[in-house]
Each structure stands twice: as structure tokens, then as C-alpha cells.
Design a protein around this motif. Structure first.
Motif, PDB file in Angstrom:
ATOM      1  N   UNK A  69       0.836  -1.203   0.000  1.00 19.12           N
ATOM      2  CA  UNK A  69       0.000   0.000   0.000  1.00 19.12           C
ATOM      3  C   UNK A  69       0.870   1.252   0.000  1.00 19.12           C
ATOM      4  N   UNK A  70       1.963   1.215   0.746  1.00 18.09           N
ATOM      5  CA  UNK A  70       2.857   2.369   0.751  1.00 18.09           C
ATOM      6  C   UNK A  70       3.544   2.527  -0.608  1.00 18.09           C
ATOM      7  N   UNK A  71       3.913   1.417  -1.225  1.00 17.44           N
ATOM      8  CA  UNK A  71       4.539   1.486  -2.552  1.00 17.44           C
ATOM      9  C   UNK A  71       3.571   2.101  -3.563  1.00 17.44           C
ATOM     10  N   UNK A  72       2.305   1.726  -3.489  1.00 20.43           N
ATOM     11  CA  UNK A  72       1.297   2.311  -4.391  1.00 20.43           C
ATOM     12  C   UNK A  72       1.271   3.833  -4.246  1.00 20.43           C
ATOM     13  N   UNK A  73       1.264   4.317  -3.003  1.00 21.74           N
ATOM     14  CA  UNK A  73       1.223   5.764  -2.774  1.00 21.74           C
ATOM     15  C   UNK A  73       2.514   6.427  -3.229  1.00 21.74           C
ATOM     16  N   UNK A  74       3.641   5.804  -2.948  1.00 22.47           N
ATOM     17  CA  UNK A  74       4.928   6.372  -3.354  1.00 22.47           C
ATOM     18  C   UNK A  74       4.981   6.519  -4.877  1.00 22.47           C
ATOM     19  N   UNK A  75       4.544   5.505  -5.604  1.00 23.85           N
ATOM     20  CA  UNK A  75       4.584   5.597  -7.064  1.00 23.85           C
ATOM     21  C   UNK A  75       3.564   6.595  -7.594  1.00 23.85           C
ATOM     22  N   UNK A  76       2.434   6.751  -6.927  1.00 21.32           N
ATOM     23  CA  UNK A  76       1.487   7.809  -7.306  1.00 21.32           C
ATOM     24  C   UNK A  76       2.139   9.177  -7.108  1.00 21.32           C
ATOM     25  N   UNK A  77       2.858   9.331  -5.999  1.00 20.76           N
ATOM     26  CA  UNK A  77       3.545  10.597  -5.731  1.00 20.76           C
ATOM     27  C   UNK A  77       4.641  10.858  -6.766  1.00 20.76           C
ATOM     28  N   UNK A  78       5.397   9.813  -7.109  1.00 23.07           N
ATOM     29  CA  UNK A  78       6.433   9.968  -8.128  1.00 23.07           C
ATOM     30  C   UNK A  78       5.815  10.370  -9.454  1.00 23.07           C
ATOM     31  N   UNK A  79       4.708   9.744  -9.816  1.00 20.76           N
ATOM     32  CA  UNK A  79       4.028  10.074 -11.063  1.00 20.76           C
ATOM     33  C   UNK A  79       3.597  11.539 -11.082  1.00 20.76           C
ATOM     34  N   UNK A  80       3.019  12.008  -9.978  1.00 19.37           N
ATOM     35  CA  UNK A  80       2.586  13.405  -9.892  1.00 19.37           C
ATOM     36  C   UNK A  80       3.780  14.355 -10.005  1.00 19.37           C
ATOM     37  N   UNK A  81       4.873  14.015  -9.341  1.00 17.62           N
ATOM     38  CA  UNK A  81       6.062  14.864  -9.389  1.00 17.62           C
ATOM     39  C   UNK A  81       6.655  14.896 -10.797  1.00 17.62           C
ATOM     40  N   UNK A  82       6.752  13.730 -11.433  1.00 20.35           N
ATOM     41  CA  UNK A  82       7.271  13.675 -12.798  1.00 20.35           C
ATOM     42  C   UNK A  82       6.394  14.484 -13.749  1.00 20.35           C
ATOM     43  N   UNK A  83       5.078  14.286 -13.666  1.00 19.08           N
ATOM     44  CA  UNK A  83       4.156  15.007 -14.547  1.00 19.08           C
ATOM     45  C   UNK A  83       4.265  16.518 -14.361  1.00 19.08           C
ATOM     46  N   UNK A  84       4.496  16.956 -13.126  1.00 22.77           N
ATOM     47  CA  UNK A  84       4.607  18.398 -12.876  1.00 22.77           C
ATOM     48  C   UNK A  84       5.809  19.011 -13.585  1.00 22.77           C
ATOM     49  N   UNK A  85       6.803  18.169 -13.894  1.00 19.67           N
ATOM     50  CA  UNK A  85       8.005  18.641 -14.583  1.00 19.67           C
ATOM     51  C   UNK A  85       7.998  18.260 -16.061  1.00 19.67           C
ATOM     52  N   UNK A  86       6.875  17.728 -16.546  1.00 19.72           N
ATOM     53  CA  UNK A  86       6.774  17.369 -17.954  1.00 19.72           C
ATOM     54  C   UNK A  86       7.419  16.045 -18.302  1.00 19.72           C
ATOM     55  N   UNK A  87       7.462  15.126 -17.348  1.00 25.20           N
ATOM     56  CA  UNK A  87       8.106  13.828 -17.577  1.00 25.20           C
ATOM     57  C   UNK A  87       7.141  12.693 -17.226  1.00 25.20           C
ATOM     58  N   UNK A  88       7.565  11.492 -17.594  1.00 26.25           N
ATOM     59  CA  UNK A  88       6.804  10.285 -17.268  1.00 26.25           C
ATOM     60  C   UNK A  88       7.797   9.200 -16.847  1.00 26.25           C
ATOM     61  N   UNK A  89       7.286   8.063 -16.425  1.00 23.87           N
ATOM     62  CA  UNK A  89       8.179   7.017 -15.931  1.00 23.87           C
ATOM     63  C   UNK A  89       9.175   6.542 -16.982  1.00 23.87           C
ATOM     64  N   UNK A  90       8.800   6.564 -18.245  1.00 17.93           N
ATOM     65  CA  UNK A  90       9.739   6.134 -19.290  1.00 17.93           C
ATOM     66  C   UNK A  90      10.910   7.107 -19.435  1.00 17.93           C
ATOM     67  N   UNK A  91      10.828   8.290 -18.829  1.00 16.67           N
ATOM     68  CA  UNK A  91      11.927   9.263 -18.854  1.00 16.67           C
ATOM     69  C   UNK A  91      12.888   9.082 -17.682  1.00 16.67           C
ATOM     70  N   UNK A  92      12.526   8.247 -16.722  1.00 14.18           N
ATOM     71  CA  UNK A  92      13.369   8.041 -15.534  1.00 14.18           C
ATOM     72  C   UNK A  92      14.601   7.239 -15.935  1.00 14.18           C
ATOM     73  N   UNK A  93      15.779   7.774 -15.571  1.00 17.80           N
ATOM     74  CA  UNK A  93      17.039   7.120 -15.906  1.00 17.80           C
ATOM     75  C   UNK A  93      17.727   6.522 -14.675  1.00 17.80           C
TER      76      UNK A  93
END
Length: 149
Positions: A69-93
Motif C-alpha cells: 500500500x505504501x509502494x502504491x502511494x509512493x509511485x502515485x507521488x512519483x508520477x505526480x512529481x514527474x508530470x509536474x516537470x513534464x516527464x513520465x516514468x519512461x523518462x526516468x534514468x
């Protein structure tokens, strides 16, 4: 002339974007869920996302005592943070994951696989004694690379 302009446009387009190359050298072991090497070349923007924990937008802990459950929230947070900067998970290096119990790592990997699919970053996973607050079971930080705009 028209062909020359088209070729010039294609060349400039190729030069104007950051290129990401993901490899697993045959001289290293085959990883599961991450890449050994991610190279970024060309002009682009690098995005650094601070370690995300299992807090919702109102600051409430999500999934107390439950790693998945915590991992689900963490990845939702990462997604929101990435989107705010114009990125997506496929851009993560690059991704660094800190867990308080390595026995629970499969739950994190399961969630991670849904968000990343086949485009996985270079990654580090370590067990730590404790995170910022005792109710946090994991923290994940990422670095993403996107073409310059």
C-alpha cells in the motif's frame, strides 16, 4: 532544395533532443526490473525528484504497516512529481529505493513493474534501519531526462 531543407530539418530535430540509451552489458549479470547502464546524450533537461514517501497530498500516511500500500502511494507521488516537470516514468534514468525490510522488496517490485513496464531505469535498492518517521517503510527518489523545450 525542398529535399535539402527536409534533410536539414530531420538532422536538426535529431540533434535537438536528448537521447537515452539503456543497456545491460553482456559482461554483467542479467538484472530483473532495472538496467545496469543508462546514458543520456544531447541537449535536454534533467529532473531530480526528491525521495517520495507514503503521504497523500494532505500529508496523511497511507498504508501504515503495509509495504505494498505504501509502494502504491509512493509511485502515485512519483508520477505526480514527474508530470509536474513534464516527464513520465519512461523518462526516468535512475532510481534509488530505500526499504526498512528487504523481505518486503517483492511487494515494491510488483508495483514498480506496473509503473515502468519494460522501460526500466538504472536502479539501487538498499535496506535502511529507519526512514524519517517510523511509520514509513520505503522511500524512492528518481532522476529523469527529457528533451529540452
Amino acid at each position: 532544395m525542398r529535399v535539402a531543407l527536409s534533410m536539414l530539418f530531420l538532422l536538426l530535430s535529431a540533434v535537438a533532443f536528448a537521447q537515452v540509451k539503456r543497456t545491460n552489458p553482456p559482461t554483467l549479470s542479467k538484472p530483473t526490473g532495472y538496467m545496469h547502464v543508462v546514458e543520456v546524450t544531447g541537449p535536454g533537461k534533467t529532473i531530480y525528484i526528491a525521495g517520495q514517501i507514503a503521504l497523500d497530498k494532505d500529508g496523511n500516511v497511507v498504508g501504515a504497516g503495509n509495504m505494498k500500500a505504501q509502494a502504491e502511494q509512493v509511485f502515485k507521488n512519483l508520477q505526480a512529481a514527474l508530470e509536474s516537470a513534464g516527464a513520465k516514468f519512461s523518462d526516468v534514468v535512475k532510481m534509488n529505493t530505500y526499504v526498512t525490510d528487504m523481505e518486503q522488496a517483492p511487494a515494491v517490485r510488483e508495483v514498480r513493474a506496473r509503473y515502468f513496464g519494460d522501460t526500466v531505469p538504472a536502479s539501487t535498492l538498499v535496506q535502511v534501519v529507519r526512514l524519517a518517521r517510523p511509520e514509513f517503510l520505503l522511500e524512492i527518489e528518481v532522476i529523469a531526462a527529457v528533451p529540452a523545450r
